[in-house]
Design a protein around this motif. Structure first.
Motif, short mmCIF file in Angstrom:
data_model
loop_
_atom_site.label_atom_id
_atom_site.label_comp_id
_atom_site.label_asym_id
_atom_site.label_seq_id
_atom_site.Cartn_x
_atom_site.Cartn_y
_atom_site.Cartn_z
N VAL A 24 10.13 62.59 39.44
CA VAL A 24 8.94 61.77 39.90
C VAL A 24 7.74 62.77 40.06
O VAL A 24 8.09 64.05 40.13
CB VAL A 24 9.24 61.24 41.46
CG1 VAL A 24 10.11 60.26 41.82
CG2 VAL A 24 9.44 62.47 42.44
N CYS B 95 2.55 59.95 49.25
CA CYS B 95 3.13 60.68 50.38
C CYS B 95 3.89 59.31 51.23
O CYS B 95 5.05 60.00 51.85
CB CYS B 95 1.90 60.78 50.99
SG CYS B 95 0.82 59.53 51.78
N VAL C 6 7.84 56.49 37.56
CA VAL C 6 7.98 57.93 37.89
C VAL C 6 7.06 58.18 38.97
O VAL C 6 7.20 59.52 39.51
CB VAL C 6 7.56 58.69 36.66
CG1 VAL C 6 6.06 58.02 36.20
CG2 VAL C 6 7.80 60.18 36.57
N TYR C 7 6.09 57.28 39.42
CA TYR C 7 4.96 57.67 40.31
C TYR C 7 5.50 57.63 41.97
O TYR C 7 6.02 56.63 42.19
CB TYR C 7 3.67 56.99 39.98
CG TYR C 7 3.16 57.34 38.49
CD1 TYR C 7 2.75 58.68 38.35
CD2 TYR C 7 3.07 56.37 37.67
CE1 TYR C 7 2.49 59.00 37.32
CE2 TYR C 7 2.54 56.72 36.49
CZ TYR C 7 2.18 58.17 36.23
OH TYR C 7 1.76 58.66 34.95
N PRO D 245 -2.50 58.53 38.42
CA PRO D 245 -3.09 57.47 37.64
C PRO D 245 -3.28 55.96 38.54
O PRO D 245 -4.24 55.33 38.28
CB PRO D 245 -2.27 56.90 36.38
CG PRO D 245 -1.16 58.15 36.32
CD PRO D 245 -1.12 59.05 37.76
N GLY D 246 -2.32 55.87 39.49
CA GLY D 246 -2.53 54.71 40.25
C GLY D 246 -3.19 54.90 41.65
O GLY D 246 -3.00 53.99 42.56
N GLY D 247 -4.14 56.03 41.63
CA GLY D 247 -4.70 55.99 43.12
C GLY D 247 -3.87 56.42 44.06
O GLY D 247 -4.19 56.35 45.27
N GLY D 248 -2.62 56.98 43.92
CA GLY D 248 -1.77 57.51 45.12
C GLY D 248 -1.05 56.27 45.92
O GLY D 248 -1.18 56.57 47.08
N SER D 249 -0.79 55.43 45.04
CA SER D 249 -0.29 54.10 45.93
C SER D 249 1.30 54.04 46.09
O SER D 249 1.80 54.99 45.49
CB SER D 249 -0.91 52.75 45.22
OG SER D 249 -0.33 52.97 43.76
N THR D 250 1.62 53.33 47.15
CA THR D 250 3.24 53.38 47.35
C THR D 250 3.84 52.61 46.54
O THR D 250 3.55 51.41 46.30
CB THR D 250 2.94 52.57 48.74
OG1 THR D 250 2.28 53.44 49.71
CG2 THR D 250 4.34 52.98 49.68
N TYR E 117 3.33 62.96 41.37
CA TYR E 117 2.63 62.40 42.14
C TYR E 117 1.58 61.14 41.37
O TYR E 117 1.33 61.44 40.37
CB TYR E 117 1.46 63.20 43.08
CG TYR E 117 0.72 62.79 43.78
CD1 TYR E 117 1.21 62.16 45.46
CD2 TYR E 117 -0.87 62.43 43.70
CE1 TYR E 117 0.19 61.52 46.07
CE2 TYR E 117 -1.45 61.60 44.59
CZ TYR E 117 -0.95 61.23 45.79
OH TYR E 117 -1.70 60.67 46.41
N PRO F 139 9.05 67.95 38.39
CA PRO F 139 8.22 66.79 37.86
C PRO F 139 9.07 65.89 37.01
O PRO F 139 9.07 65.03 36.36
CB PRO F 139 7.06 67.31 36.79
CG PRO F 139 7.89 68.72 36.50
CD PRO F 139 8.59 69.16 37.51
#
Lengths: 366, 257
Positions: free
Chosen positions: A200, A238, A234-235, A205-210, A202, A197
């Motif tokens: 970066v 996949c 930081v986010y 908070p942003g819904g797993g966005s690119t 996962y 961690p």
């Protein structure tokens, strides 16, 4: 001869593809200027200034072992520059003269980023060798010629897809000593996952966005993040992780793609990058899609490298206890095969967790 | 993007229900938008990049840091400039396809965009406004007020620039429509020529009613679906928010040209 010269290795980088150079004599080119006009022709060579101690006994043996390991990891893999005669023209400045290398250890050492220091020497006929310069070089060893999105041509500043030395710095270090594509890609995958961690996490908070690979791979931002800077934040998701792995592995000569599976499937518990909690991706229950670094045709028979999450590697991936498994070189598989697909998706979700090879791509970098 | 995936996304996000939505009293079209780093109150741009990625419209990617506090908050703002509102709505669906979470939902409040979606917990909002698609996201370890930021940016987009208070303003040298009438369903080419006295780049806002301005290849066109008087106002805006405006009218009539 020219005044003594010493430059930093990073100012003089060079990359060798191990597969393409194996069995060949490696040559270099160098240019010389004489300061003494009486010099018409000299013999020139370069030697490795760092030699193991000649101590005998246990201590000497131990020192030679440590020296060999250190050289394999960080040291000179280009060996020495074989002596040859160089004739000075009237101007005193030679053209680029070609020299052969000897005692090259590139192929034994595998992938790496290492420094080579050469002590340049010259001698007139029958005279002893005289030092005249020291040069230092950063040597990147990659498995094969980098694959797309990296390009070898055109050799122009406008071609942003030429291999980046900043990426080689990380990729060669991450995959140091590996000698085949599978091992190198596995090491890159592990290093990317291990960025969490601290570097970066996962993107719950942003819904797993690119974040880094939207349209193109913002490799500049990712490198900034790797160096401790802001980057794109930081986010990651996949798609970002698949792009990191395939781009950094492909610069070493691996041949991976970014490709998706889906659409809309329920998940087994996973350990997302940067997370310490086994759960179904931020507690969402499923993924609308998932993307990984994938081999070949990106279908059920090909292997995946997933740096975004750990799956449960035990006999029952649908329930605790969980045995963390980083999916590296793991066949995607069909429902019931007990490989990647079964470990990622619930039994009910597996049919919808299907390879989508039409999404296969290699994002270009900016 | 794969057709199958696009169809699935349109179904999931009820595209048919909101495509073409305009929440403004008139139509708006943005051309040549650029960010200067002071668009978000309380934030300054750490990086602004123009990105041309294959298969996507022109994209401005930017990362913002708080101007005052030393917190770890970061905001990631991405703006896609599309050729029309219709294209923007298609791009919004594709942007929603970059969310792995199945829990991205339409936002009901009318204060952000023509149509807006958000991730659970307000860490990301994607919205379309006019021909723009905007993606505002939390990007730091400390929480950023993403809804507030999205609302502020959207407000800036739809606002008609004030023509006073800035000393150096652009000059609109030409804003022309072909003389005569336009037929309903037809379109006319817009000719706009503006320049900044200091040679700086400009971007444009077009407010129009009842028809719409859109990009068609390398030119701007105006098209309308209803007869009667038509009005288009262009604003040319420089990096200091200095603006100039000009208006043009024409009449649309029924019938085929």
């Amino acid at each position: 001869m020219a005044a003594r010269l010493s430059i930093n290795p990073e100012d003089s980088p060079v990359a060798y593809a191990l597969a393409e150079t194996k069995g060949n004599t490696i040559t270099i080119q160098a240019q010389f200027r004489r300061l003494d006009p009486r010099l018409r022709a000299v013999e020139i060579r370069a030697v490795d200034p760092i030699v193991p101690s000649g101590n005998s006994g246990c201590l000497g043996w131990l020192w030679r072992l440590i020296f060999a390991i250190l050289r394999l990891l960080f040291g000179n893999v280009l060996g020495e520059v074989k002596a040859r005669r160089v004739v000075f023209p009237a101007s005193g400045l030679t053209s680029l003269e070609t020299f052969q290398l000897r005692r090259v250890r590139l192929w034994r050492a595998g992938v790496g980023v290492r420094a080579t220091t050469w002590r340049w020497q010259y001698r007139r006929r029958k005279h002893p060798w005289t030092d005249f310069a020291t040069s230092e070089h950063r040597i990147y060893s990659v498995l094969e010629t980098p694959k797309a999105p990296w390009q070898q041509t055109p050799h122009a500043a406008s071609n942003t897809q030429l291999p980046w030395s900043d990426v080689l710095d990380y990729a060669c270090r991450w995959a140091v000593l590996t000698k085949n594509r599978d091992d190198a890609a596995a090491r890159v995958t592990r290093e990317v996952y291990n960025l969490g961690p601290g570097t970066v996490v996962y993107d719950c908070p942003g819904g797993g966005s690119t974040r880094y690979a939207l349209g193109q791979f913002n490799c500049t931002a990712f490198l900034e993040r790797l160096r401790g800077g802001i980057g794109n934040g930081v986010y990651v998701n996949c798609t970002d992780c698949a792009t990191f792995v395939s781009t950094f592995a492909n610069i070493l000569g691996c041949d991976l793609w970014q490709s998706r599976m889906g659409w809309g499937f329920d998940l087994n518990s996973i350990l997302a990058i940067g997370s310490s909690t086994w759960q179904t991706a931020c507690g969402w229950g499923g993924f609308s899609y998932h993307e990984v670094a994938w081999k070949g045709a990106c279908n059920a028979n090909e292997e995946v490298y997933d740096a975004c999450l750990l799956v449960d590697g035990d006999a029952d991936p649908t329930a605790a206890p969980h045995t963390p498994l980083l999916p590296v070189n793991l066949r995607f598989g069909n429902p019931g095969d007990g490989v990647y697909r079964d470990r990622l998706a619930t039994p009910a979700g597996r049919p919808a967790c299907a390879p989508q090879p039409t999404t296969r791509q290699r994002r270009t970098m900016n | 993007m794969a057709t199958e995936m696009l169809d699935e996304l349109k179904r999931r996000y009820a595209y048919e229900a909101w495509q073409g939505t305009n929440r403004l009293p008139e139509n708006l079209f943005i051309q040549g938008l650029f960010l200067t780093g002071d668009e978000l109150p309380g934030w300054r741009a750490h990086r602004i990049q123009d990105v041309l990625a294959a298969g996507w419209p022109r994209m401005i990617q930017s990362i913002w840091v708080p101007t005052q506090s030393a917190s770890d908050a970061l905001c990631d703002l991405v703006v896609f400039e599309c050729g029309s509102r219709a294209e923007a709505h298609g791009v919004l669906v594709r942007v929603l396809g970059e969310f792995q979470s199945p829990r991205v939902r339409a936002r009901s409040e009318a204060s952000i965009g023509d149509v807006a979606f958000g991730a659970q917990g307000d860490g990301a909002i994607a919205f379309a406004r006019a021909n723009l698609v905007v993606l505002a996201r939390d990007a730091g370890r400390a929480k950023a007020p993403i809804a507030e930021i999205a609302e502020a940016f959207d407000g800036d987009v739809v606002r008609k620039p004030t023509l006073e208070g800035v000393t150096v303003v652009p000059e609109i040298r030409r804003f022309e429509l072909p003389a005569g009438e336009i037929h309903v369903g037809g379109r006319v080419v817009l000719e706009v020529e503006a320049a900044d006295p200091l040679g700086r780049p400009l971007w444009h806002k077009f407010f129009s009613s009842p028809g719409q301005v859109r990009q068609e290849d390398d030119r701007l066109v105006y098209e309308t679906e209803s007869a009667g008087p038509q009005e288009i106002t262009v604003y040319a805006i420089n990096g200091n928010r200095g603006a100039a405006s000009q208006q043009a009218q024409l009449t649309a009539v029924q019938g085929v040209k």
